[in-house]
Design an enzyme around this catalytic site. Structure first.
Site, short mmCIF file in Angstrom:
data_model
loop_
_atom_site.label_atom_id
_atom_site.label_comp_id
_atom_site.label_asym_id
_atom_site.label_seq_id
_atom_site.Cartn_x
_atom_site.Cartn_y
_atom_site.Cartn_z
N ASP A 267 -93.99 -70.72 -39.92
CA ASP A 267 -94.22 -71.96 -40.66
C ASP A 267 -93.89 -73.20 -39.83
OD1 ASP A 267 -94.66 -70.21 -42.74
OD2 ASP A 267 -93.19 -71.11 -44.10
N HIS B 220 -90.30 -69.46 -38.10
CA HIS B 220 -90.80 -70.83 -37.90
C HIS B 220 -91.15 -71.08 -36.44
CE1 HIS B 220 -88.37 -70.86 -41.55
NE2 HIS B 220 -89.18 -71.81 -41.97
#
Length: 274
Positions: free
Chosen positions: A97, A242
């Site tokens: 992400d 991430h």
């Protein structure tokens, strides 16, 4: 670890001229109106949840009671949040992400490439508009690109018009750059409610959560991140990590540590499809 980052940088520069026309069109299509988010800060100053949110709420838990409606041969949209993928043959999903990021996304792509592994990248619109070539590299290497809103707000705190603008503006950009609109979306902090799910569904996307939080956003060290993933991993798991939104050195190092181990254990990472 070794990396072809310089080569990728050269490719980024060469492609820039080719995407100028596309980006010009995208910026016209995505010009903010009275209810749309403005240009927003850069990737390192992206809006976060309201200050009233507790410090440990950076990653909210998945909504209780939601189940996956995805399955073989299914087509989007699916209104229920998918927290797992079909577990056949040890299948799992690695997701990243908050990118794309000009440093960490190429490094993560290099690790995935070295192990012939596919993943899913949920991109933030204000980052993607700055680095559109990274969207091309993600897609060209066989990974899925999903929608993670334009400015990374907590959707459940926004008026419905803003929710639609955050998701719709990002989908429009991805479609302009890649030629295909995203079929999946992830809410920042995993925080969906029924109105935001309805808007996601209206925009033709299936909502996705996660079942294993690597907690790389706490920067606990690469060994701890790798241990968390390996300890919690089960067939069908969706792993949250991430590639943007901060210093992701530990994420890259952890991926390089745990990916060969999970492959040796018989897990088979794949991209998320509705």
């Amino acid at each position: 670890m070794t990396s072809d980052h310089p080569a990728m940088t050269r490719r980024l520069l060469l492609r820039t001229a080719a995407v100028i026309g596309t980006l010009a069109t995208a910026r016209v299509l995505l010009s903010p109106d009275d209810d749309a988010p403005g240009p927003g800060p850069g990737p390192q100053t992206r809006a976060r949840p309201p200050a009233a949110a507790p410090p440990d709420a950076h990653r909210l838990p998945p909504l209780a009671g939601e189940t996956s409606r995805s399955g073989p041969g299914a087509s989007p949209p699916h209104a229920g949040v998918a927290f797992t993928v079909p577990a056949r043959a040890g299948r799992i999903a690695l997701t990243f992400d908050d990118g794309p990021d000009p440093r960490y996304t190429p490094e993560i792509l290099e690790v995935l490439r070295r192990h012939d592994t596919r993943a899913t990248f949920f991109v933030v619109g204000e980052c993607a508009v700055e680095f559109p070539d990274l969207l091309h590299f993600i897609a060209e290497e066989g990974h899925a690109v999903g929608n993670h809103t334009w400015t990374h707000p907590q959707l459940t705190t926004l008026p419905l018009g803003r929710v639609r603008a955050e998701l719709g503006r990002t989908s429009a950009l991805i479609e302009e750059v890649l030629g295909t609109a995203p079929a999946i979306a992830r809410a920042p902090y995993g925080d969906w409610d029924q109105p935001s799910l309805d808007i996601c569904n209206d925009l033709g996307m299936s909502p996705v959560g996660w079942s294993v939080d690597s907690r790389d956003w706490t920067c606990p060290g690469s060994e701890t991140i790798a241990g968390t993933v390996l300890d919690e991993l089960r067939p069908g798991a969706i792993v949250l990590s991430h590639d943007g939104g901060g210093d992701r050195v530990e994420t890259v190092q952890a991926l390089d540590r745990y990916l060969p181990q999970l492959l040796d254990k018989g897990f088979r990472p794949g991209r998320i499809t509705p």
